[in-house]
Design a protein around this motif. Structure first.
Motif, PDB file in Angstrom:
ATOM      1  N   ASP A 176       0.825  -1.207   0.000  1.00  0.00           N
ATOM      2  CA  ASP A 176       0.000   0.000   0.000  1.00  0.00           C
ATOM      3  C   ASP A 176       0.863   1.262   0.000  1.00  0.00           C
ATOM      4  OD1 ASP A 176      -2.201  -1.577   0.028  1.00  0.00           O
ATOM      5  OD2 ASP A 176      -2.695  -1.276   2.146  1.00  0.00           O
ATOM      6  N   ARG A 220       1.434 -16.459  -9.439  1.00  0.00           N
ATOM      7  CA  ARG A 220       0.907 -16.106  -8.113  1.00  0.00           C
ATOM      8  C   ARG A 220       1.299 -14.683  -7.724  1.00  0.00           C
ATOM      9  NH1 ARG A 220       1.788 -21.761  -6.813  1.00  0.00           N
ATOM     10  NH2 ARG A 220       3.982 -21.358  -6.485  1.00  0.00           N
ATOM     11  N   GLU A 236      -0.689 -12.237  -9.832  1.00  0.00           N
ATOM     12  CA  GLU A 236      -2.100 -12.216  -9.456  1.00  0.00           C
ATOM     13  C   GLU A 236      -2.279 -11.479  -8.135  1.00  0.00           C
ATOM     14  OE1 GLU A 236      -2.838 -16.361  -9.855  1.00  0.00           O
ATOM     15  OE2 GLU A 236      -3.482 -16.159 -11.945  1.00  0.00           O
ATOM     16  N   ARG A 237      -1.336 -11.674  -7.250  1.00  0.00           N
ATOM     17  CA  ARG A 237      -1.388 -10.958  -5.977  1.00  0.00           C
ATOM     18  C   ARG A 237      -1.267  -9.448  -6.198  1.00  0.00           C
ATOM     19  NH1 ARG A 237       3.163 -11.400  -1.142  1.00  0.00           N
ATOM     20  NH2 ARG A 237       2.192  -9.857   0.246  1.00  0.00           N
ATOM     21  N   ALA A 255      -4.447  -8.075  -7.751  1.00  0.00           N
ATOM     22  CA  ALA A 255      -5.536  -8.000  -6.769  1.00  0.00           C
ATOM     23  C   ALA A 255      -5.322  -6.822  -5.824  1.00  0.00           C
ATOM     24  CB  ALA A 255      -5.602  -9.312  -5.978  1.00  0.00           C
ATOM     25  N   LEU A 277      -7.605  -2.949  -5.436  1.00  0.00           N
ATOM     26  CA  LEU A 277      -8.154  -2.328  -4.234  1.00  0.00           C
ATOM     27  C   LEU A 277      -7.496  -0.989  -3.949  1.00  0.00           C
ATOM     28  CD1 LEU A 277      -8.554  -5.410  -1.903  1.00  0.00           C
ATOM     29  CD2 LEU A 277     -10.071  -4.514  -3.649  1.00  0.00           C
ATOM     30  N   GLN A 278      -6.267  -0.836  -4.437  1.00  0.00           N
ATOM     31  CA  GLN A 278      -5.568   0.436  -4.236  1.00  0.00           C
ATOM     32  C   GLN A 278      -6.037   1.489  -5.243  1.00  0.00           C
ATOM     33  OE1 GLN A 278      -1.930  -1.518  -4.809  1.00  0.00           O
ATOM     34  NE2 GLN A 278      -1.517  -1.895  -2.639  1.00  0.00           N
ATOM     35  N   GLY A 279      -6.899   1.058  -6.178  1.00  0.00           N
ATOM     36  CA  GLY A 279      -7.383   1.992  -7.187  1.00  0.00           C
ATOM     37  C   GLY A 279      -6.411   2.176  -8.333  1.00  0.00           C
ATOM     38  N   LYS A 308       0.481  -8.938   9.880  1.00  0.00           N
ATOM     39  CA  LYS A 308      -0.216  -9.900   9.023  1.00  0.00           C
ATOM     40  C   LYS A 308       0.210 -11.307   9.435  1.00  0.00           C
ATOM     41  CE  LYS A 308      -0.728  -6.750   5.167  1.00  0.00           C
ATOM     42  NZ  LYS A 308      -0.144  -6.232   3.930  1.00  0.00           N
ATOM     43  N   GLY A 319      -3.594 -15.001  -4.490  1.00  0.00           N
ATOM     44  CA  GLY A 319      -3.217 -13.605  -4.673  1.00  0.00           C
ATOM     45  C   GLY A 319      -4.312 -12.631  -4.267  1.00  0.00           C
ATOM     46  N   SER A 320      -5.558 -13.127  -4.118  1.00  0.00           N
ATOM     47  CA  SER A 320      -6.656 -12.221  -3.795  1.00  0.00           C
ATOM     48  C   SER A 320      -6.384 -11.485  -2.498  1.00  0.00           C
ATOM     49  CB  SER A 320      -7.965 -13.001  -3.659  1.00  0.00           C
ATOM     50  OG  SER A 320      -8.290 -13.584  -4.891  1.00  0.00           O
ATOM     51  N   ALA A 321      -6.870 -10.252  -2.446  1.00  0.00           N
ATOM     52  CA  ALA A 321      -6.624  -9.408  -1.282  1.00  0.00           C
ATOM     53  C   ALA A 321      -7.878  -9.319  -0.424  1.00  0.00           C
ATOM     54  CB  ALA A 321      -6.201  -8.019  -1.746  1.00  0.00           C
ATOM     55  N   VAL A 372     -10.387  -7.648   2.419  1.00  0.00           N
ATOM     56  CA  VAL A 372     -10.801  -6.377   3.019  1.00  0.00           C
ATOM     57  C   VAL A 372     -11.877  -6.668   4.050  1.00  0.00           C
ATOM     58  CG1 VAL A 372     -10.250  -5.004   0.986  1.00  0.00           C
ATOM     59  CG2 VAL A 372     -12.548  -5.955   1.224  1.00  0.00           C
ATOM     60  N   LYS A 418     -12.309   3.499  -2.201  1.00  0.00           N
ATOM     61  CA  LYS A 418     -10.933   3.136  -2.557  1.00  0.00           C
ATOM     62  C   LYS A 418      -9.990   4.285  -2.218  1.00  0.00           C
ATOM     63  CE  LYS A 418     -11.631  -0.370  -6.067  1.00  0.00           C
ATOM     64  NZ  LYS A 418     -11.628  -0.740  -7.457  1.00  0.00           N
ATOM     65  N   PRO A 419      -8.734   4.056  -1.934  1.00  0.00           N
ATOM     66  CA  PRO A 419      -8.137   2.733  -1.784  1.00  0.00           C
ATOM     67  C   PRO A 419      -8.603   2.033  -0.518  1.00  0.00           C
ATOM     68  CG  PRO A 419      -6.526   4.449  -1.252  1.00  0.00           C
ATOM     69  CD  PRO A 419      -7.765   5.144  -1.719  1.00  0.00           C
ATOM     70  N   LEU A 420      -8.983   0.756  -0.672  1.00  0.00           N
ATOM     71  CA  LEU A 420      -9.427  -0.051   0.465  1.00  0.00           C
ATOM     72  C   LEU A 420      -8.206  -0.539   1.229  1.00  0.00           C
ATOM     73  CD1 LEU A 420     -12.097  -2.168  -1.414  1.00  0.00           C
ATOM     74  CD2 LEU A 420     -12.560  -0.434   0.306  1.00  0.00           C
ATOM     75  N   GLU A 421      -8.326  -0.591   2.519  1.00  0.00           N
ATOM     76  CA  GLU A 421      -7.195  -1.074   3.302  1.00  0.00           C
ATOM     77  C   GLU A 421      -7.088  -2.584   3.148  1.00  0.00           C
ATOM     78  OE1 GLU A 421      -7.167  -0.160   7.517  1.00  0.00           O
ATOM     79  OE2 GLU A 421      -5.474  -1.541   7.764  1.00  0.00           O
ATOM     80  N   ILE A 422      -5.949  -3.033   2.672  1.00  0.00           N
ATOM     81  CA  ILE A 422      -5.765  -4.463   2.426  1.00  0.00           C
ATOM     82  C   ILE A 422      -5.375  -5.154   3.723  1.00  0.00           C
ATOM     83  CG2 ILE A 422      -4.380  -6.159   1.162  1.00  0.00           C
ATOM     84  CD1 ILE A 422      -4.223  -4.121  -1.131  1.00  0.00           C
ATOM     85  N   HIS A 459      -3.288 -11.179   1.952  1.00  0.00           N
ATOM     86  CA  HIS A 459      -3.566 -11.826   0.673  1.00  0.00           C
ATOM     87  C   HIS A 459      -3.637 -13.343   0.843  1.00  0.00           C
ATOM     88  CE1 HIS A 459       0.718 -12.680   0.869  1.00  0.00           C
ATOM     89  NE2 HIS A 459       0.577 -13.532  -0.134  1.00  0.00           N
ATOM     90  N   PRO A 477     -12.724  -9.135  -2.838  1.00  0.00           N
ATOM     91  CA  PRO A 477     -13.326  -8.615  -4.075  1.00  0.00           C
ATOM     92  C   PRO A 477     -12.495  -9.086  -5.274  1.00  0.00           C
ATOM     93  CG  PRO A 477     -12.750  -6.838  -2.518  1.00  0.00           C
ATOM     94  CD  PRO A 477     -12.042  -8.077  -2.073  1.00  0.00           C
TER      95      PRO A 477
END
Lengths: 94, 417, 1005
Positions: free
Chosen positions: B87, B129, B132-133, B136, B140-142, C911, C928-930, C932, C939-943, C946, C979
């Motif tokens: 982030d 991986r 993809e991470r 993703a 979310l960070q826009g 984490k 890899g999905s994050a 929330v 946005k930006p959403l706090e991650i 993962h 998401p």
């Protein structure tokens, strides 16, 4: 490309057989628990990074696999000397 | 400031271009400034510009030991992107990206920011991986970033070998379509011209040889050409020399300066209209508007200030390029050169206060410096104006190397770019 | 077609071997010994290119590496296309196909030329920085237009059919350049007994001597060249490399030579031949005898075809028997320029005038011209050329003494060729490559090599010495010096007699003034290929681009494929004049490799295609291939990924493989895991220092899992280590991490704890490992061993030295699947045999081979991490919920202990690795999905973290995942959201990562 004299093998070999493992003579603190975060951070990350003479740790990775020290000019890339672990340099960076 | 436009060009052509004004003055330095910025590269010039424009601080000097934009600003491979993992870095590089968009108009200087997309190819499951991470997280960070599969990739980049015959067959790629290239010299010159117009003194051939420090506080700098120049605050933005300047101020940095090489082919007819990078086979390439293939090589593993690296790195880099783009085997390499990258252990920069009061450092951008130029300048200007870091810059303090709050972007930084 | 410019005799071409070549679709004739350029000139081809920016017609200017214009596309077939071939360096061969690269519809009648004429004035240097900005949205369109005009040649669309290679060379003396200086140096060094390499970019040795009618010892100089080459060929330790360009000079006297072995034969290499070769040379001493490049003068319309440099005119006449025109005007600032006029007159064509910018210069060459009755106009210059596609005439006017202004009236002369000489620039490129900055010499009127730390000598033209006698002597001296430096005796060499000619002082003049100011005069080109003019440089200076680097970058001067060999010094002179400085005050010009461009293929040699990087196979690889396994690249290893059966999808294969392990028995090739043998009386102590957990009490015959951390406390590798004896262990590492771990152990041992008696050896390749796992694994093992492998005799976490299938084996009873497992290690030579025995015996127990993907699923069901997948350098053992694998009781502060106790490592909300169970059991969260907490937030959403591992578990009938969540270990049962890219959101509950058999009962049977 550097031409490096391995003090263990006793001959000049190509740089491709070696790699540099960073600044030389950084001793691991004998009592890590006695170090502050500040001191531990300095041991881990802070380096001299000089323009000029520098003492470096190298390993003959694709050769004898031994580590040794090198004094090298980081501007002209001249190697002033190589010496074994535990030895002290005769040409000293300021 | 003389405004540039197509009409202006036409007008000047009628007078044989004899009346173009200077892009910047050549002032003699004053004895005292509010802020002195050491380093007239892209970051230093951007810092000066934003100090003047956004903070109204115009009593500013940029001290450059050579000529403006003559260091890494003109030695990089000009990639701009913001798809970083964490982030903190995503915020930093996206801040920069948003300044890139519209920069030419803001500076009235065409920096040729070309949003032609940047692809990261994936050759292993682990690559997939990681990407993809990244995608993703960026979502979310826009930040725009998406995955494409090998089949789609082949359609988008016909010259790229997406077949199964490759040593490390491409499984897919992530692509940031807003990313791309810009013209490196123009960025430095555009900021210089705009900063000069706002009253900033750009002092070339002025080398800082010492820092004026008393009671742990900086009061000015000593220069080789002009003696002592006083300043309330000093910002040091000298990629490739950060360690040398830090030593003058009496401290060490978590930074090592390494050679980073790059090369270009001869100009050939464009066949690659985007940027492709592979962390796995270690090569990346774009093609300039002149037709040169612009290729970044890896970092040499030792400290070096000679602006040269080892030939083996060039060999490995071109091996990777021909592996990815077999059609380049008969293309010829024209020129290679080296820059000096100041690399931090976590592959993230430092925008920070220092042990010396009123002395600030902006360094350690490693291979990410060019893309960070507007954001770096913008945030560092804020830091110098306020005397404390901008919130986006806060995580990038030197302190993180003591607390352990590193921002490890090795995955995102991967190969040098 | 006739070769109208070919002389009937003379030159080094072989008139008995005519060759046919094609240029722009038309056939022409040339001779063996021609370059493409000389053959084109012989045929009267004037226009060979259109210029980059203004689309002006361009002709051949030079005869070597410095040629800026004659850059052509070569190749008869698609696969053998070569872009950007310099016609002056391409030897002619029969059937050569070439084409010009720009101009539409053709290079002769180019529509863009009209636009160039009209729009040219709108394109001063840096014009693109000043426009194309409005509106912002149109930049893409502008850019695509700019890119249409980009480039010179084109890359082939097909794969290169040729091969390349490289040779490593070592020598005492590396001599670069085989002109008089280089040959004298080589002869001396060779006679002195040194190991010598001499390389020259031309097809034959001789350098400048090949282009002249000069005599040595009263005979043609080429006779001497032939004798020297003959003698050099007799020495075993002398390597002669013609057609070989030393393109790079790197640190510690490392040089690369690019040898073109077949480019002179065809556009494709003959069968079993490499097209080009790189010599990677480490030389004790280097002699640079690279000569000099002539500088053209900068005058109005100096780019019209027919404008050349004088040395090239002489070379075409003397070497190739080609006179590139009928009526010659020479303009020179020095005596050497006269030679072209003398050669032209000797060839029987008309010399219109020699225009000397000097007043009354008297040297031997000027007097020879005078005696021949040639028309010499002193104190004057050609201020402008007439013509578009070929010179038709020139304007000559008097010059002021300094050369700064035109004085007197203008005379027009009819001519079709203008040869100019502004003096010579030493070829200092190589000496710059190693960081040496050149030094300006007023007497040479050029830059000389600067101080260097390399073991480098220079001789001849590179030192600004252009007389053959001096060059020979300097070569000899360099040879003797090199001999002395490498410890050899002085050699006996007598140099041939060369006539020393008297030379009048040259004039330091670069830019010829015009009646109009530079800004208004017709274009005066400085750098042809990049279309940089004197006016352009003045504009750059006027705008404040005052450092020479700024001038070069703003105008693009020197950025062409010739790298400014002709233009850079002239450009500096123009800038110096504009800035009222001297040339050295404007800066220096530093050259980078390559000296001339090199094919990518040559640089990479054999390391392409199948040899790009080696593939590592296990001993059982062939079996996997035969079974139709899909492979995964892990480091350099090819590992079986899964074994699809006919008609199966990948998921179906995985389900089948997983169920076989859970219900029967599976077999995995685990040979690729790193294995390090650790011995010595302090081996145990050492292990305790490099692993986070305790090793003091591990008994002989036991195995233990360990985590390895850096000094920062972050996990970087893991694996099982077995105690083989009191002072003997074998450590396993991850497949990809083996080399790093091995060096990690060595660096700590050698630099920090040399007092510990411990030795490491990598034994990865010595062993083959077959892992059998599943409820039937014991029954299977029993079939192949006499050893009692019952649970009582062979406990979990034990290892035994037994015999399996008649082969001595180390069998480890450890488990990465949670099932009863045996890892059977045998000497690699027996790997395949034992594997096949296992397969054979296993049939009745339902033995099923499985790959890395199934291995990943099975271990994830058990919550076991994969270092590198579930770690990323930012997590310590506690973050992984593996505090059980950390011992704080050890007396020694093991690596990682201090690091993981830094303030950021002990703070709340780090984490942490947890399990994730989807609300919909059928949904598999993409890796890899994050995560929330609120998917609908701004946005930006706090991650929160993962997903590091995620699979469909056929065993459990639902999906499983492992991933990181901020403070996750304290959030069991809470919900997080993932998401996805398609806009959907997966809801998941935080849970323990151990999904299957949490008590570990299945492995303990």
């Amino acid at each position: 490309m550097l031409h490096i004299y391995c003090p263990h093998c006793g001959e000049y070999r190509e740089e491709e057989e070696f790699h540099c493992a960073g600044q030389a003579h950084i001793a691991r603190p004998l009592e890590p628990e006695a170090c502050s975060d500040q001191e531990w951070g300095e041991y881990l990350f802070f380096r001299k990074n000089p323009r000029g003479l520098h003492h470096e740790l190298w390993v003959h990775a694709a050769g004898c696999r031994k580590f040794f020290n090198m004094t090298r000019d980081t501007q002209s890339y001249e190697i002033k000397e190589v010496y074994k672990i535990g030895e002290q340099p005769s040409v000293v960076a300021e | 400031m003389q405004k540039y436009s197509g009409f202006g060009l036409f007008k000047h052509s009628l007078t044989h271009h004899e009346n173009w004004q200077r892009v910047w003055r050549n002032p003699t330095p004053k004895k005292k400034y509010d802020v002195i910025i050491i380093g007239g590269g892209g970051h230093g010039l951007a810092t000066a510009y934003y100090l003047a424009k956004e903070h109204g601080i115009t009593n500013v000097a940029v001290l450059e030991k050579g000529h403006l934009g003559g260091g890494n600003a003109c030695r990089n491979t000009t990639i701009v992107r913001s798809n970083y993992l964490w982030d903190e870095s995503a915020a930093l590089y996206e801040h920069s990206m948003q300044l890139w968009e519209g920069l030419a108009q803001e500076l009235n200087y065409n920096v040729m920011f070309s949003q032609r997309g940047v692809y990261h190819t994936c050759h292993t499951l682990q690559d997939m991986r990681s990407n993809e991470r990244l995608v993703a997280a960026n979502r979310l960070q826009g930040i725009d970033n998406e995955m494409v599969d090998a089949e789609q990739l082949q359609k988008e980049i016909p010259s790229l070998d997406c077949s199964k015959n490759a040593r490390y067959p491409i499984m897919g790629a992530s692509v940031q379509r807003r990313a791309g290239n810009a013209r490196h010299d123009a960025v430095a010159w555009g900021y210089a011209r705009a900063a000069d117009a706002l009253g900033v003194d750009l002092i070339q051939s002025c080398e800082v040889i010492d820092m004026e420090i008393s009671d742990g506080k900086i009061t000015g700098v000593k220069t080789k050409q002009y003696g002592v120049l006083k300043a309330d605050r000093v910002g040091c933005v000298v990629a490739g020399n950060s360690g040398v300047l830090a030593k003058m101020a009496g401290f060490e940095l978590p930074v090592e300066s390494h050679p980073l090489q790059a090369l270009v082919s001869e100009p050939i007819k464009p066949f690659l209209d985007t940027v492709v990078m592979s962390n796995h086979v270690h090569g990346y390439m774009s093609q300039s508007d002149k037709g040169d293939l612009v290729i970044g090589a890896g970092i040499d593993g030792w400290v070096g200030y000679g602006q040269r690296g080892s030939y083996g790195i060039i060999e490995h880099t071109i091996q990777a390029i021909v592996e990815m783009f077999p059609c380049t085997s008969r293309v010829r390499m024209n020129r290679q050169w080296g820059g000096i990258v100041d690399a931090c252990p976590d592959a993230s920069p430092i925008i920070s206060e220092t042990p010396i009061k009123n002395l600030f450092f902006n360094c350690g951008w490693g291979t990410g410096g060019f893309k960070g130029t507007p954001g770096s300048g913008n945030l560092f200007a804020h830091t110098l104006a306020d005397g404390k870091p901008h919130p986006i810059a806060e995580p990038f303090s030197i302190q993180r190397f003591h607390t352990g709050a590193l921002i490890d972007e090795h995955g995102a930084a991967g190969v040098a770019h | 077609m006739t070769q109208q410019n070919r002389l009937t005799s003379g030159g080094r071409i072989d008139r008995s071997t005519p060759l046919t070549f094609t240029y722009n679709g038309k056939q022409y004739k040339g001779f063996k010994g021609d370059t493409l350029a000389s053959a084109m000139l012989a045929n009267g081809i004037d226009v060979v290119a259109r210029s980059f920016k203004y689309s002006r017609p361009r002709g051949i200017v030079a005869c070597g590496a410095e040629e800026p214009n004659a850059v052509l596309q070569l190749g008869a077939t698609e696969a053998t296309q070569v872009p950007n071939v310099r016609a002056t360096q391409q030897e002619l061969f029969d059937g050569l196909v070439s084409a010009s690269t720009n101009g539409w519809p053709s290079v002769d009648t180019d529509v863009m030329g009209m636009i160039g004429k009209m729009g040219g004035n709108m394109m001063p240097p840096g014009f693109y920085y000043k426009t194309f900005m409005f509106p912002e949205s149109l930049w893409d369109t502008y850019e695509s237009m700019i890119r249409k005009a980009a480039g010179i040649g084109r890359a082939p669309k097909e794969k290169d059919p040729d091969t390349y290679d490289a040779i490593n060379q070592h020598c005492d003396v590396m001599i670069v350049g085989a002109g008089p200086a280089g040959l004298a140096a080589a002869l001396t060094a060779a006679r002195g007994g040194a190991r010598v390499i001499i390389a020259d970019e031309q097809n034959e040795f001789g350098g400048s001597l090949l282009n002249s009618t000069e005599q040595l010892d009263g005979k043609p100089a080429t006779e001497w060249v032939r004798a020297v080459v003959e003698e050099l060929s007799t020495y075993d330790d002398v390597l002669l490399l013609p057609r070989s360009t030393v393109n790079g000079y790197h640190d510690h006297n490392f040089l690369t030579i690019h040898e073109r072995r077949t480019d002179h034969l065809a556009d494709i290499a003959p069968v079993n031949t490499v097209r080009q070769r790189m010599h990677r040379v480490r030389a004790k001493w280097v002699v640079l005898a690279t000569g000099a490049h002539e500088r053209p003068l900068v005058y109005a319309n100096n780019d019209v075809p027919g404008c050349m440099i004088t040395g090239a005119v002489s070379a075409y006449i003397n070497r190739y028997g080609v006179v590139p025109g009928n009526e010659l005007v020479v303009m020179t600032t020095n005596d050497y320029g006269y030679q072209a006029a003398l050669d032209w007159a000797d060839a029987g064509r008309k010399v219109v005038a020699i225009v000397d910018t000097r007043e009354a210069a008297v040297g031997d060459r000027t007097e020879a011209a005078r005696q021949r009755g040639l028309n010499i106009i002193s104190g004057s210059a050609v201020i402008e050329v007439q013509g578009t596609k070929r010179v038709t005439g020139v304007s000559v006017a008097g010059l002021s003494a300094s050369g700064a202004k035109v004085i007197g009236s203008v005379t027009k002369l009819k001519a079709d060729t203008v040869a100019t000489s502004g003096g010579w620039s030493p070829v200092i490129h190589l000496s710059c490559h190693t960081g040496s900055r050149p030094v300006w010499s007023d007497s040479v009127v050029g830059f000389l090599p600067g101080p260097t730390v390399q073991k480098q000598l220079t001789a001849g033209g590179i030192n600004g010495q252009y007389e053959t006698a001096v060059a020979l002597q300097e070569g000899l001296d360099a040879g003797q010096k090199a001999l002395a430096e490498v410890g050899l005796a002085v050699a006996d060499v007598v140099l041939p007699e060369a006539k020393t000619l008297k030379v009048a002082a040259p004039m330091s003049l670069f830019h010829i003034p015009h009646l109009k100011p530079t800004s208004q005069a017709p274009k005066q080109f400085v750098d042809y290929q990049t279309d940089v003019t004197a006016a352009g440089i003045e504009i750059a200076c006027r705008e404040g681009f005052e450092a020479i680097e700024h001038v070069k970058r703003y105008t693009a001067m020197g950025f062409g494929t010739d790298q400014g060999k002709l233009g850079n010094i002239n450009g500096m002179a123009v800038a110096a004049k504009a800035l009222n400085k001297t040339i050295p005050e404007t800066g220096t010009t530093v050259f980078r490799p390559n000296y001339t461009p090199i094919a990518f293929g040559a640089i990479i040699g054999r390391n392409a295609g199948a040899l790009f990087e080696p593939e590592r196979y296990t001993a059982m690889h062939k079996w996997h291939v035969e079974q139709g396994a899909m492979f995964e690249d892990v480091g350099q290893w090819k590992r079986p990924w899964y074994y699809p059966q006919k008609g199966e999808s990948m998921q179906q294969s995985l389900n089948r493989e997983c169920m076989a392990v859970r219900n029967a028995v599976g077999i995995l090739d685990a040979s690729t895991l790193g294995k390090i043998d650790v011995q010595g009386k302090d081996a145990r102590e050492f292990l305790g220092r490099v692993y986070s957990n305790a090793w003091a009490k591990l008994a002989i015959g036991k195995c233990r899992y360990g985590l390895m951390c850096g000094e920062d406390g972050m996990v970087f590798d893991d694996g099982v280590t077995a105690c083989l004896g009191e002072n003997h262990f074998v450590m396993t590492t991850t497949t990809g991490g083996a080399a790093h771990v091995y060096e990690w152990l060595e660096i700590y041992h050698q630099t920090e704890w040399p007092e510990l008696e411990v030795y490491f050896n990598t034994v990865t390749d010595h062993w083959s490992t077959a892992t059998i796992t599943g409820p039937n694994s014991r029954k299977l093992l029993e079939e192949l061993t006499d050893f009692d492998v019952s649970n009582d005799n062979f406990r979990y976490m034990d290892w035994k030295q037994i015999t399996v299938a008649g082969v001595p084996a180390r069998v480890f009873r450890i488990s990465f699947t949670g099932e009863l497992s045996f890892e059977i290690n045998v000497q690699a030579n027996y790997g395949m045999a034992v594997w096949e025995k296992l397969i054979e015996a296993g049939a009745k127990y339902g033995l099923t081979p499985y790959g890395t993907e199934t291995m990943h699923v099975l271990r994830a069901e058990k919550g076991f991490i994969i270092a590198g997948q579930d770690t990323d350098g930012s997590v310590h053992p506690y973050d992984l919920g593996m505090g059980w694998c950390v011992s704080n009781q050890k007396p020694f502060s093991y690596i990682g202990k201090r690091g993981m106790n830094r303030s950021d490592c002990t703070r709340a909300n780090r984490k942490q690795l947890v399990g994730l169970k989807t609300k919909d059991p059928k949904q598999v969260i993409p890796e890899g999905s994050a995560a929330v907490l609120d998917p609908n937030g701004p946005k930006p959403l706090e991650i929160q973290g993962h997903i590091s591992s995620s699979y469909w578990s056929e065993t459990l009938g639902h999906s499983i995942a492992m991933g990181f969540i901020k403070g996750g270990l304290d959030k069991m049962g809470e919900t997080v959201y993932y998401p996805l890219g398609d806009g959907t959101v997966i809801e998941a509950e935080i849970c323990s990562p151990i999904f299957f058999d949490p008590k570990g009962e299945r492995q303990n049977v």
